[in-house]
Design an enzyme around this catalytic site. Sequence first.
Site, PDB file in Angstrom:
ATOM      1  N   ALA A  41      31.809  40.317  47.084  1.00 37.70           N
ATOM      2  CA  ALA A  41      31.760  40.974  46.345  1.00 37.70           C
ATOM      3  C   ALA A  41      32.297  39.793  44.679  1.00 37.70           C
ATOM      4  CB  ALA A  41      31.761  42.634  46.178  1.00 37.70           C
ATOM      5  N   HIS A  46      36.902  35.777  40.125  1.00 40.08           N
ATOM      6  CA  HIS A  46      37.189  35.301  41.762  1.00 40.08           C
ATOM      7  C   HIS A  46      36.437  33.879  40.970  1.00 40.08           C
ATOM      8  CE1 HIS A  46      36.322  39.035  43.425  1.00 40.08           C
ATOM      9  NE2 HIS A  46      37.385  38.898  44.055  1.00 40.08           N
ATOM     10  N   GLU A 156      45.758  37.631  39.529  1.00 40.71           N
ATOM     11  CA  GLU A 156      47.038  38.255  38.376  1.00 40.71           C
ATOM     12  C   GLU A 156      46.292  39.909  38.912  1.00 40.71           C
ATOM     13  OE1 GLU A 156      48.058  36.752  34.859  1.00 40.71           O
ATOM     14  OE2 GLU A 156      49.942  35.469  36.444  1.00 40.71           O
ATOM     15  N   LYS A 157      44.845  40.229  38.721  1.00 43.49           N
ATOM     16  CA  LYS A 157      44.989  41.383  38.198  1.00 43.49           C
ATOM     17  C   LYS A 157      46.074  42.512  39.118  1.00 43.49           C
ATOM     18  CE  LYS A 157      41.188  45.307  38.669  1.00 43.49           C
ATOM     19  NZ  LYS A 157      41.051  44.698  39.827  1.00 43.49           N
TER      20      LYS A 157
END
Length: 288
Positions: A41, A46, A156-157
């Site tokens: 997704a 990404h 880093e999310k």
Amino acid sequence: MPLDTASHKIPVARNAADLRAAVAEWRTRGETVALVPTMGALHEGHLSLADLARAKTERVVVSIFVNPTQFAPHEDFSAYPRTEAADAAKLDGKADLIFAPDAADMYPQGFSTTISLSGVSEPLEGQFRPTHFAGVATVVAKLLLRAMPDIAIFGEKDWQQLAVIRRMVADLDIPVEILGGPIMRETDGLAMSSRNVYLTPGERKAAGQLNVVLRETAASVSAGTLISEAAKAGAARILALGFDKLDYLEIRDAASLAAFPDDRPTSSARILVAAKIGKTRLIDNMPV
Ligand code: PAF
């Protein structure tokens, strides 16, 4: 099984042997390899990790595997978006190989090993998703051992996930460099996430304010407000935005995720939040 070159423009390895054979061929030419693990997704977040990988190594592998063991029974495993064709199209020119095994290949009959960490995996997400990080650590260890990349890149999310993975790789002497890629945000600042597709238009609007509260709460602590006071005010604001439940809003040591005993940051700090709106649980974080 040879590489699957029929499904998409980018070749796909569907098991460990094919992945290893492709990586081994690159290695004979002295090429370096990056792995970007994902659950598919794919969004701009990404893709930015794949771009970072491309800038660091000659070869880029993106894995796409919706890992069942990191979802609790009540979570969204079956609803999680699965969009392999669209993902492969987005990776065109950005990755050299997609690694997309199925669950039976990753967890064959008799699979019995779990990697669980104490310390860094226990607070925050660990309190609300007690089995999550064991699922993540186990699958990431397998992905790293299958691909044996020079570097692996994570967003880093999922700040705590990144900390857990760094700890595991150090503890188990896995010879790979772990890199974090910065959070990508929508124009209103909402952190990009594959789960944002679940948001209704009303929820999406409120979700776009979460990062504003984080930024202002972090600024308030930097300006001298006690952590407990700033967090209390931030929590009230998040609920006032229309969020249904705040799991946590915390300011922690950025590396260990430990709390600050004196109610003030005494080392590099991070603000982290998890909150539910409708059916969607959102997480975000920022430096303080
Ligand atoms: O961040 C994710 O998408 C997943 O947790 C990961 C690292 C790919 C492991 O399944």
